[in-house]
Design a protein around this motif. Structure first.
Motif, PDB file in Angstrom:
ATOM      1  N   VAL A   1      49.352   8.076  23.961  1.00  0.00           N
ATOM      2  CA  VAL A   1      49.185   7.277  25.163  1.00  0.00           C
ATOM      3  C   VAL A   1      48.484   8.100  26.244  1.00  0.00           C
ATOM      4  N   ASN A   2      47.573   7.480  26.956  1.00  0.00           N
ATOM      5  CA  ASN A   2      46.861   8.158  28.044  1.00  0.00           C
ATOM      6  C   ASN A   2      47.820   8.364  29.209  1.00  0.00           C
ATOM      7  N   THR A   3      48.130   9.603  29.472  1.00  0.00           N
ATOM      8  CA  THR A   3      49.205   9.944  30.413  1.00  0.00           C
ATOM      9  C   THR A   3      48.688  10.838  31.529  1.00  0.00           C
ATOM     10  N   LEU A   4      49.082  10.507  32.756  1.00  0.00           N
ATOM     11  CA  LEU A   4      48.782  11.356  33.907  1.00  0.00           C
ATOM     12  C   LEU A   4      50.091  11.896  34.465  1.00  0.00           C
ATOM     13  N   HIS A   5      50.263  13.202  34.394  1.00  0.00           N
ATOM     14  CA  HIS A   5      51.391  13.856  35.042  1.00  0.00           C
ATOM     15  C   HIS A   5      50.988  14.175  36.480  1.00  0.00           C
ATOM     16  N   ILE A   6      51.925  13.993  37.395  1.00  0.00           N
ATOM     17  CA  ILE A   6      51.692  14.346  38.797  1.00  0.00           C
ATOM     18  C   ILE A   6      52.811  15.287  39.235  1.00  0.00           C
ATOM     19  N   ILE A   7      52.443  16.372  39.913  1.00  0.00           N
ATOM     20  CA  ILE A   7      53.438  17.307  40.426  1.00  0.00           C
ATOM     21  C   ILE A   7      53.045  17.722  41.835  1.00  0.00           C
ATOM     22  N   ASP A   8      54.038  18.040  42.660  1.00  0.00           N
ATOM     23  CA  ASP A   8      53.791  18.347  44.069  1.00  0.00           C
ATOM     24  C   ASP A   8      52.865  19.557  44.234  1.00  0.00           C
ATOM     25  N   ASN A   9      53.150  20.650  43.510  1.00  0.00           N
ATOM     26  CA  ASN A   9      52.388  21.890  43.610  1.00  0.00           C
ATOM     27  C   ASN A   9      52.693  22.748  42.390  1.00  0.00           C
ATOM     28  N   LEU A  10      52.035  23.878  42.291  1.00  0.00           N
ATOM     29  CA  LEU A  10      52.272  24.802  41.176  1.00  0.00           C
ATOM     30  C   LEU A  10      52.910  26.091  41.667  1.00  0.00           C
ATOM     31  N   TRP A  11      53.733  25.966  42.679  1.00  0.00           N
ATOM     32  CA  TRP A  11      54.459  27.115  43.238  1.00  0.00           C
ATOM     33  C   TRP A  11      55.553  27.527  42.265  1.00  0.00           C
ATOM     34  N   LEU A  12      56.338  28.527  42.641  1.00  0.00           N
ATOM     35  CA  LEU A  12      57.414  29.036  41.797  1.00  0.00           C
ATOM     36  C   LEU A  12      58.533  28.007  41.699  1.00  0.00           C
ATOM     37  N   GLY A  13      58.907  27.630  40.479  1.00  0.00           N
ATOM     38  CA  GLY A  13      60.013  26.695  40.293  1.00  0.00           C
ATOM     39  C   GLY A  13      60.136  26.253  38.846  1.00  0.00           C
ATOM     40  N   GLY A  14      61.304  25.719  38.516  1.00  0.00           N
ATOM     41  CA  GLY A  14      61.555  25.286  37.158  1.00  0.00           C
ATOM     42  C   GLY A  14      60.660  24.144  36.723  1.00  0.00           C
ATOM     43  N   ALA A  15      60.451  23.151  37.618  1.00  0.00           N
ATOM     44  CA  ALA A  15      59.591  22.012  37.266  1.00  0.00           C
ATOM     45  C   ALA A  15      58.174  22.481  36.969  1.00  0.00           C
TER      46      ALA A  15
ATOM     47  N   LYS B   1      40.755   7.352  40.762  1.00  0.00           N
ATOM     48  CA  LYS B   1      39.548   7.678  40.007  1.00  0.00           C
ATOM     49  C   LYS B   1      39.904   8.171  38.602  1.00  0.00           C
ATOM     50  N   ILE B   2      40.941   9.001  38.531  1.00  0.00           N
ATOM     51  CA  ILE B   2      41.368   9.522  37.228  1.00  0.00           C
ATOM     52  C   ILE B   2      41.919   8.390  36.367  1.00  0.00           C
ATOM     53  N   ILE B   3      42.700   7.509  36.983  1.00  0.00           N
ATOM     54  CA  ILE B   3      43.270   6.367  36.251  1.00  0.00           C
ATOM     55  C   ILE B   3      42.176   5.510  35.637  1.00  0.00           C
ATOM     56  N   LYS B   4      41.133   5.253  36.422  1.00  0.00           N
ATOM     57  CA  LYS B   4      40.027   4.417  35.937  1.00  0.00           C
ATOM     58  C   LYS B   4      39.217   5.124  34.856  1.00  0.00           C
ATOM     59  N   LYS B   5      38.879   6.382  35.099  1.00  0.00           N
ATOM     60  CA  LYS B   5      38.043   7.138  34.165  1.00  0.00           C
ATOM     61  C   LYS B   5      38.733   7.373  32.829  1.00  0.00           C
ATOM     62  N   GLU B   6      40.039   7.701  32.879  1.00  0.00           N
ATOM     63  CA  GLU B   6      40.762   8.082  31.659  1.00  0.00           C
ATOM     64  C   GLU B   6      41.609   6.941  31.101  1.00  0.00           C
ATOM     65  N   ASN B   7      41.519   5.773  31.725  1.00  0.00           N
ATOM     66  CA  ASN B   7      42.292   4.610  31.268  1.00  0.00           C
ATOM     67  C   ASN B   7      43.782   4.951  31.149  1.00  0.00           C
ATOM     68  N   ILE B   8      44.325   5.479  32.233  1.00  0.00           N
ATOM     69  CA  ILE B   8      45.713   5.949  32.242  1.00  0.00           C
ATOM     70  C   ILE B   8      46.682   4.782  32.082  1.00  0.00           C
ATOM     71  N   GLU B   9      47.634   4.947  31.171  1.00  0.00           N
ATOM     72  CA  GLU B   9      48.640   3.917  30.890  1.00  0.00           C
ATOM     73  C   GLU B   9      50.029   4.303  31.375  1.00  0.00           C
ATOM     74  N   LEU B  10      50.259   5.617  31.574  1.00  0.00           N
ATOM     75  CA  LEU B  10      51.597   6.088  31.917  1.00  0.00           C
ATOM     76  C   LEU B  10      51.513   7.190  32.964  1.00  0.00           C
ATOM     77  N   LEU B  11      52.325   7.063  34.015  1.00  0.00           N
ATOM     78  CA  LEU B  11      52.449   8.102  35.049  1.00  0.00           C
ATOM     79  C   LEU B  11      53.776   8.832  34.854  1.00  0.00           C
ATOM     80  N   HIS B  12      53.710  10.150  34.762  1.00  0.00           N
ATOM     81  CA  HIS B  12      54.899  10.974  34.556  1.00  0.00           C
ATOM     82  C   HIS B  12      55.009  11.889  35.775  1.00  0.00           C
TER      83      HIS B  12
END
Length: 362
Positions: A6-20, A76-87
């Protein structure tokens, strides 16, 4: 490793230090050849993890106030990559996901709950309470987090799955370090009060009075950094304390340690202890919900009462004096590491996607 179709887009606040952030980095470096998987990082930071994957987009602004531009970029990413799922990982990403879901109603919305809900005043609790009907599924990092989410938000339990975080055994491997004259005891984590850095310093300071051969190491940064450094200066001579700051390669840090202490007052599940175990280190940790789902006292770790400095000192002493027991703990730790391997995480994530989110009756 299986491939998520499935075409999936993960979204995260930042790439700072943390478990997530550690989990997301691990996922995308393992899925580096998967064209269906994409990551959008909402905000750039000076100190950040690097992610080796061409499908990662970082919005290059350190400001928190660029909402409209961020939404446009994601669309733009959703349209270009035909995103079906947001994580979505972490609170700002979860609220961003809600906005996207309101615009793109056919997209499946998934929240990955890494423990913000266990905070005294969770920033993301209104998302579950008022927009729960938009969320297809929630993935929680422990049973403790799942139970807390249900209790605080009344989000339906049948729409929640538990998936323990994983440790990358290709990165974190047991070292051949032989303890020398100095015994290195490490703390790694965000420098905030609930992580227990002060308990760690006070307990090891008492210990150092009888054991001048120990050296205390702290890796991490946060709002308590100055308080921590002032406290350490008042408790230790320079020869017994070292502050490493923000460490990008935690495997190098663990490699130089003999023992790792995790004195958190609360913890959704934690990452440091499983990384330390994979690095062949003895773990001394607080006995708190979430973390004690994986750690068992005298079986794979030494546990102490959270906030009890005397108990922490006692358990540290036991760890320092009992090499036979330590070998037993490390042997059992290997059994735990199978449970939190990437292959186990990958298999279970596939099942959640296919059976709980993408199945026709969902």
């Amino acid at each position: 490793m299986s491939k998520i179709q499935v075409n999936t887009l993960h979204i995260i606040d930042n790439l700072w230090l943390g478990g997530a952030q550690t989990v997301v980095k691990g996922i995308f470096e393992k899925y580096s050849q998967n064209e269906n998987f994409h990551l959008f990082v909402l905000r750039d930071t000076d100190e950040k993890m690097s992610v080796e994957n061409k499908n990662v987009t970082v919005y290059h602004s350190s400001s928190r106030f660029h909402f409209r531009a961020t939404i446009r970029q994601i669309q733009k990413i959703i349209k270009k990559e035909n995103i079906e799922l947001l994580h979505c990982h972490l609170p700002r990403s979860q609220y961003t996901g809600i906005i996207i879901k309101l615009i793109h109603k056919k997209i499946k919305l998934v929240f990955h709950e890494q423990g913000d809900v266990i905070d005294p005043f969770p920033l993301n609790l209104p998302a579950y309470k008022f927009f729960g009907n938009l969320i297809e599924h929630v993935i929680c990092c422990s049973d403790f987090v799942k139970n807390t989410l249900e209790k605080k938000s009344r989000f339906p339990g049948e729409k929640i799955s538990v998936l323990y975080n994983f440790v990358d055994r290709d990165v974190f491997t047991a070292s051949d370090r032989v303890p020398g004259k100095k015994i290195n005891i490490g703390f790694a984590g965000r420098l905030t009060q609930h992580k227990g850095w002060r308990d760690f310093l006070e307990a090891t300071a008492k210990l150092s009075q009888k054991r001048p051969n120990i050296c205390i190491h702290i890796a991490g940064t946060g709002k308590d950094k100055r308080k921590m450094l002032d406290t350490a200066k008042s408790l230790f001579p320079d020869s017994q304390f070292m502050y490493h700051g923000f460490v990008k390669k935690m495997d190098d840090f663990y490699r130089e340690m003999d023992f790792i202490c995790m004195p958190s007052h609360r913890e959704p599940v934690g990452m440091v202890h499983i990384e330390a175990m994979a690095s062949g280190k003895i773990v001394i940790a607080s006995d708190v919900p979430g973390m004690n789902e994986l750690l068992i006292h005298n079986k794979n770790a030494y546990l102490f009462e959270a906030g009890n400095i005397n108990d922490l000192q006692i358990k540290l002493s036991k760890a320092l004096d009992n090499s036979e027991k330590n070998s037993f703990l490390l042997k059992n730790a290997e059994k735990l590491l199978t449970k939190v391997s990437f292959s186990a995480f990958d298999e279970n994530l596939q099942k959640i996607y296919q059976n709980k989110i993408l199945a026709p009756d969902n």
